[in-house]
Design a protein around this motif. Sequence first.
Motif, mmCIF file in Angstrom:
data_model
loop_
_atom_site.group_PDB
_atom_site.id
_atom_site.type_symbol
_atom_site.label_atom_id
_atom_site.label_comp_id
_atom_site.label_asym_id
_atom_site.label_seq_id
_atom_site.Cartn_x
_atom_site.Cartn_y
_atom_site.Cartn_z
ATOM 1 N N THR A 103 33.319 57.831 57.183
ATOM 2 C CA THR A 103 33.715 59.097 56.557
ATOM 3 C C THR A 103 34.966 58.962 55.694
ATOM 4 O O THR A 103 35.413 59.941 55.089
ATOM 5 C CB THR A 103 33.974 60.160 57.644
ATOM 6 N N ASP A 104 35.497 57.737 55.608
ATOM 7 C CA ASP A 104 36.732 57.504 54.852
ATOM 8 C C ASP A 104 36.412 56.761 53.559
ATOM 9 O O ASP A 104 35.905 55.634 53.597
ATOM 10 C CB ASP A 104 37.713 56.693 55.711
ATOM 11 N N ILE A 105 36.729 57.358 52.412
ATOM 12 C CA ILE A 105 36.446 56.745 51.116
ATOM 13 C C ILE A 105 37.163 55.401 50.967
ATOM 14 O O ILE A 105 36.649 54.478 50.328
ATOM 15 C CB ILE A 105 36.841 57.699 49.958
ATOM 16 N N LYS A 106 38.337 55.246 51.584
ATOM 17 C CA LYS A 106 39.070 53.988 51.461
ATOM 18 C C LYS A 106 38.289 52.831 52.072
ATOM 19 O O LYS A 106 38.253 51.722 51.515
ATOM 20 C CB LYS A 106 40.450 54.084 52.115
ATOM 21 N N GLU A 107 37.665 53.084 53.225
ATOM 22 C CA GLU A 107 36.853 52.033 53.851
ATOM 23 C C GLU A 107 35.710 51.613 52.938
ATOM 24 O O GLU A 107 35.375 50.436 52.835
ATOM 25 C CB GLU A 107 36.299 52.531 55.187
ATOM 26 N N ASP A 108 35.106 52.582 52.269
ATOM 27 C CA ASP A 108 34.002 52.282 51.356
ATOM 28 C C ASP A 108 34.484 51.455 50.161
ATOM 29 O O ASP A 108 33.871 50.447 49.806
ATOM 30 C CB ASP A 108 33.372 53.584 50.858
ATOM 31 N N LEU A 109 35.589 51.853 49.576
ATOM 32 C CA LEU A 109 36.086 51.152 48.387
ATOM 33 C C LEU A 109 36.574 49.744 48.725
ATOM 34 O O LEU A 109 36.526 48.850 47.883
ATOM 35 C CB LEU A 109 37.214 51.961 47.741
ATOM 36 N N SER A 110 37.003 49.526 49.956
ATOM 37 C CA SER A 110 37.552 48.217 50.334
ATOM 38 C C SER A 110 36.486 47.121 50.384
ATOM 39 O O SER A 110 36.813 45.940 50.379
ATOM 40 C CB SER A 110 38.249 48.310 51.691
ATOM 41 N N ARG A 111 35.199 47.502 50.428
ATOM 42 C CA ARG A 111 34.123 46.499 50.481
ATOM 43 C C ARG A 111 33.664 46.080 49.096
ATOM 44 O O ARG A 111 32.848 45.175 48.952
ATOM 45 C CB ARG A 111 32.925 47.061 51.254
ATOM 46 N N GLY A 146 40.974 42.487 47.927
ATOM 47 C CA GLY A 146 41.270 41.699 49.130
ATOM 48 C C GLY A 146 41.146 40.203 48.885
ATOM 49 O O GLY A 146 41.482 39.694 47.814
ATOM 50 N N ASN A 147 40.637 39.499 49.878
ATOM 51 C CA ASN A 147 40.545 38.042 49.855
ATOM 52 C C ASN A 147 39.359 37.593 49.005
ATOM 53 O O ASN A 147 38.215 37.874 49.345
ATOM 54 C CB ASN A 147 40.381 37.525 51.295
ATOM 55 N N PRO A 148 39.597 36.884 47.881
ATOM 56 C CA PRO A 148 38.481 36.498 47.011
ATOM 57 C C PRO A 148 37.483 35.549 47.674
ATOM 58 O O PRO A 148 36.284 35.637 47.411
ATOM 59 C CB PRO A 148 39.165 35.840 45.807
ATOM 60 N N ASP A 149 37.971 34.656 48.540
ATOM 61 C CA ASP A 149 37.040 33.767 49.260
ATOM 62 C C ASP A 149 36.048 34.585 50.083
ATOM 63 O O ASP A 149 34.849 34.305 50.102
ATOM 64 C CB ASP A 149 37.811 32.820 50.183
ATOM 65 N N LYS A 150 36.565 35.595 50.749
ATOM 66 C CA LYS A 150 35.704 36.451 51.564
ATOM 67 C C LYS A 150 34.703 37.205 50.689
ATOM 68 O O LYS A 150 33.512 37.301 51.022
ATOM 69 C CB LYS A 150 36.556 37.430 52.357
ATOM 70 N N ARG A 151 35.176 37.731 49.562
ATOM 71 C CA ARG A 151 34.293 38.493 48.678
ATOM 72 C C ARG A 151 33.142 37.624 48.166
ATOM 73 O O ARG A 151 31.993 38.065 48.106
ATOM 74 C CB ARG A 151 35.081 39.034 47.480
ATOM 75 N N GLU A 174 41.941 36.695 37.300
ATOM 76 C CA GLU A 174 43.190 36.425 38.030
ATOM 77 C C GLU A 174 43.109 35.061 38.724
ATOM 78 O O GLU A 174 42.041 34.635 39.158
ATOM 79 C CB GLU A 174 43.395 37.566 39.030
ATOM 80 N N ASP A 175 44.241 34.369 38.814
ATOM 81 C CA ASP A 175 44.270 32.971 39.249
ATOM 82 C C ASP A 175 43.610 32.739 40.603
ATOM 83 O O ASP A 175 42.828 31.809 40.777
ATOM 84 C CB ASP A 175 45.716 32.456 39.289
ATOM 85 N N ASN A 176 43.972 33.543 41.622
ATOM 86 C CA ASN A 176 43.402 33.343 42.956
ATOM 87 C C ASN A 176 41.895 33.585 42.962
ATOM 88 O O ASN A 176 41.144 32.882 43.649
ATOM 89 C CB ASN A 176 44.076 34.267 43.966
ATOM 90 N N THR A 177 41.478 34.566 42.188
ATOM 91 C CA THR A 177 40.044 34.855 42.072
ATOM 92 C C THR A 177 39.328 33.684 41.399
ATOM 93 O O THR A 177 38.248 33.266 41.843
ATOM 94 C CB THR A 177 39.825 36.158 41.272
ATOM 95 N N TYR A 178 39.945 33.148 40.363
ATOM 96 C CA TYR A 178 39.339 32.031 39.629
ATOM 97 C C TYR A 178 39.271 30.780 40.496
ATOM 98 O O TYR A 178 38.255 30.055 40.510
ATOM 99 C CB TYR A 178 40.135 31.754 38.361
ATOM 100 N N THR A 179 40.336 30.518 41.233
ATOM 101 C CA THR A 179 40.357 29.357 42.129
ATOM 102 C C THR A 179 39.272 29.492 43.196
ATOM 103 O O THR A 179 38.604 28.508 43.555
ATOM 104 C CB THR A 179 41.734 29.225 42.802
#
Length: 448
Positions: A103-111, A146-151, A174-179
């Motif tokens: 029921t929380d929009i933040k939880e939805d957007l975080s995925r 969040g964590n790009p490896d996880k995504r 972004e660098d971390n995303t690219y790595t």
Amino acid sequence: MKINIPKEVEFIINNFYKNGYEAYMVGGCVRDSLLGVNPKDYDITTSAKPEETISLFKKTIPTGLKHGTITVLINNNPYEVTTFRTEGSYLDNRRPSSVDFVTDIKEDLSRRDFTINALAYNSTNGLIDYFNGTNDLKNKIIRCVGNPDKRFKEDALRMLRAIRFSCQLSFDIEDNTYTAIKNNYKLIENISFERIRDEICKILISPNPSKGLELLKDTNLLELILPDINSLVDFSPKCTNHNRNVFEHTLNVINNTESNLILRLSALLHDVGKLKTLTSFNNGSFYGFPGHSIEGSLMSKKILLKLRFDNNTIKIVSKLIEHHLVLNVNTMPTKYEVKKLLIDVGKNNINLLFKLQRADINSLDNPKVFLEKVAYTEKLASEIIENNEPLLIKDLDITGENLIYEFNLKPGKIIGDILSFLLNKVLENPELNSKEELLKLAKTNFNL
């Protein structure tokens, strides 16, 4: 910050609020609105469960009930409405093992995949941006939520999506995303060819297709999704007649084309046949690629088939590649030869061929004489089309039934042979295309 909400989207959102639920337009439509681009479609997210969504609207389609998605029809226009949700662990880097409604929009957007896509908006609460997506839009950055490896381990296609958005929006990754893309590139092997194909197409028709291919190469994704194109990297035979890096040449050709998928697929694959046709002549003093357009045509069919392209696309692209070479600039084609070209490539595709040829030629050092031949061929083709000159058997002023009746023939191969012969005569001389003349030709040449 105020964003325009179309009336039908506003109606859906307001209907949820009237019934005690939250609802927002979400994702790409919010991103595009903030960028000043008209969204192609509008997705809506809500705190209402799928069954509740169905009960609130007259016309709905349970397109993804298990994952909380209902298509709501307003004036026969479809809008995807999805319940706020979180996702369990992912299977095979492709799909979640479970979906939990929240029921929380933040939880939805975080995925969601990237910060610029983790945006929500309605007129009541305004812009919802928990992950600084608006800053990344302002700074033209593609960054994972969040964590790009996880995504990327959740859904490996997101690696291609990052590159695609970078090309479409002219943003940097972004660098971390690219790595993380570089570290996880092998996960793309778990993604279906259909999903990979769709992202390749979007990269190719983007404003920066060559940038996309460079990023695919640099992240090693290219060697897995387009290994034949990856083989062109650093392939630059040093010889008197060819000293270009074929991969860089391919990028130049793509850059010389307009945003048309067929044309850019053809540009991408036009020289792939050079891999198998490099030939040494005169003890190595001269090199060439005899038959590379034919070989490239055959290879393109296999590549596109593997990526699950439709048969029509495969047919057109392979034909354009087969005929992309412009040779013998001291000799101009005859009208008969141009007609044969029109028959093989198709009247609807001939302009794409000329555009591919020009894109290829304009990457050369001295394109003028080659461009002149293309212009001459194009002029003849235009005249043939404008004059409706016969090109196919169906254009003949005679049919197989006419031949059967006039010469007391039986249906069979002979009818096809006669019609093919007559067509060839008419291609050489359109004035012969009358029933009387064609019957005479048939009688004389087939002893009827």
